[in-house]
Design an enzyme around this catalytic site. Structure first.
Site, PDB file in Angstrom:
ATOM      1  N   HIS A   1      -0.399  -0.310  -9.829  1.00 47.97           N
ATOM      2  CA  HIS A   1      -1.046  -1.196  -8.843  1.00 47.97           C
ATOM      3  C   HIS A   1      -1.659  -2.417  -9.532  1.00 47.97           C
ATOM      4  O   HIS A   1      -2.832  -2.746  -9.318  1.00 47.97           O
ATOM      5  CB  HIS A   1      -2.096  -0.450  -8.026  1.00 47.97           C
TER       6      HIS A   1
ATOM      7  N   ARG B   1       0.836  -1.196   0.000  1.00 48.68           N
ATOM      8  CA  ARG B   1       0.000   0.000   0.000  1.00 48.68           C
ATOM      9  C   ARG B   1       0.870   1.245   0.000  1.00 48.68           C
ATOM     10  O   ARG B   1       1.870   1.326   0.715  1.00 48.68           O
ATOM     11  CB  ARG B   1      -0.920   0.009   1.232  1.00 48.68           C
TER      12      ARG B   1
ATOM     13  N   GLU C   1      -4.363   7.039  -5.474  1.00 44.28           N
ATOM     14  CA  GLU C   1      -4.531   6.299  -6.724  1.00 44.28           C
ATOM     15  C   GLU C   1      -5.892   6.631  -7.341  1.00 44.28           C
ATOM     16  O   GLU C   1      -6.868   6.815  -6.625  1.00 44.28           O
ATOM     17  CB  GLU C   1      -4.416   4.791  -6.458  1.00 44.28           C
TER      18      GLU C   1
END
Length: 309
Positions: free
Chosen positions: A278, A230, A259
């Site tokens: 990601h 994260r 994000e």
């Protein structure tokens, strides 16, 4: 009429849908806002929510009085308000390990890309250069990798690092029965001894900004930083300063504090940052595994939940 469940995404693996045949599945789309989810919850009163994208907080839960379970399509539950869920008697479950292979492989790819200057050399080659006489890559065999988090993903990565001949140290206060090639250490030791650091822990309020100016200063000069967990685990401004100063040789990042990353982010254009959007857990195999895991988990909870009138 079948009970309904909401998927905070635009799709779900067919293998997962096959398990959910007794439910009406409603998709929220790829980028659902809280308002979108509240509206869908009010309209359909789902008994379950499968979380792929976006956040599920108290407002969404309160809009769905029949909600019994929130099931994460993956392992990280930081986008779910677990305190609010517990207060309302809603169970939160996660498909732990469903994407472990995919994320661990992405972490290894980022580590290798940093150590071997893969991206920079590729760009130079395409521009017509041949840097054999001037470039030296970093050899990972014999060097120490420090893992923060020794769950399914961290241990999968540890096994691959061990196969490369790396010395593996790790910090995880909850890990038990570690394989003999992983040495458990405290964080101060990890910062001090690691030639590369890879993050594999969930994000909590206690570890937010774990890698910051102070901890990066404790590391070896020229350390490599990899994050497939994260983004909030890293103070991004401090990491940028450390890379520019040479304290960090390179950073391979698959997750970010905000994000999606937007144009003008300070990492963009920095040659010693290797970035991916990601997608560590986004493989065809993990997509199926996470969907099936999320479906199985919510069905298990609903099977033991008392029926509503």
């Amino acid at each position: 009429m079948n009970p309904s469940l909401i998927v905070t995404g635009a799709d779900l693996a067919q293998q997962a849908l096959d398990l959910l045949g007794g439910y009406e599945v409603i998709y929220a789309g790829k980028t659902p806002t809280e308002d979108d989810l509240v509206a869908l919850a009010k309209q359909h009163d789902p008994v379950a929510i499968i979380v792929r994208y976006g956040k599920v907080g108290a407002a969404v839960m309160d809009a769905a009085p029949s909600l019994k379970v929130i099931s994460k399509h993956g392992s990280g539950t930081d986008t779910i308000d677990k305190v609010a869920a517990k207060a309302r008697g809603i169970e939160v479950v996660a498909a732990v390990g469903a994407n472990a292979a995919a994320v661990a492989e992405q972490a290894l790819a980022l580590l290798l890309a940093c150590a071997k200057s893969v991206v920079a050399l590729n760009a130079r080659m395409h521009a017509g250069h041949w840097d054999k006489a001037t470039h030296k890559s970093l050899e990972l065999g014999g060097r120490t990798v420090g893992l923060v988090g020794l769950g399914a993903i961290g241990l999968r990565f540890a096994k691959m690092a061990d196969a490369l001949g790396m010395r593996v140290i790790g910090f995880d206060p909850f890990a038990k029965n570690l394989p003999d090639y992983v040495r458990s250490v405290d964080l101060d030791t990890l910062w001090r001894e690691a030639d590369a650091i890879s993050l594999h822990c969930p994000l909590t309020e206690e570890n937010r900004g774990l890698l910051n100016a102070a901890t990066l200063a404790q590391c070896k000069r020229g350390v490599i930083v990899v994050n497939t967990a994260r983004g909030g685990l890293i103070d991004e401004a401090a990491l940028l300063d450390a890379v520019r100063a040479g304290q960090v040789m390179a950073a391979g990042l698959d997750s970010f504090a905000v994000e999606p990353m937007t144009a003008g982010h300070p990492f963009q254009g920095e040659p010693r940052f290797i970035l991916s959007p990601h997608i560590g857990g986004v493989t065809s195999d993990a997509y199926v595994n996470m969907g099936v895991g999320a479906a199985q988990n919510l069905l298990a909870v609903l099977a033991k939940a008392p029926a509503t009138a």
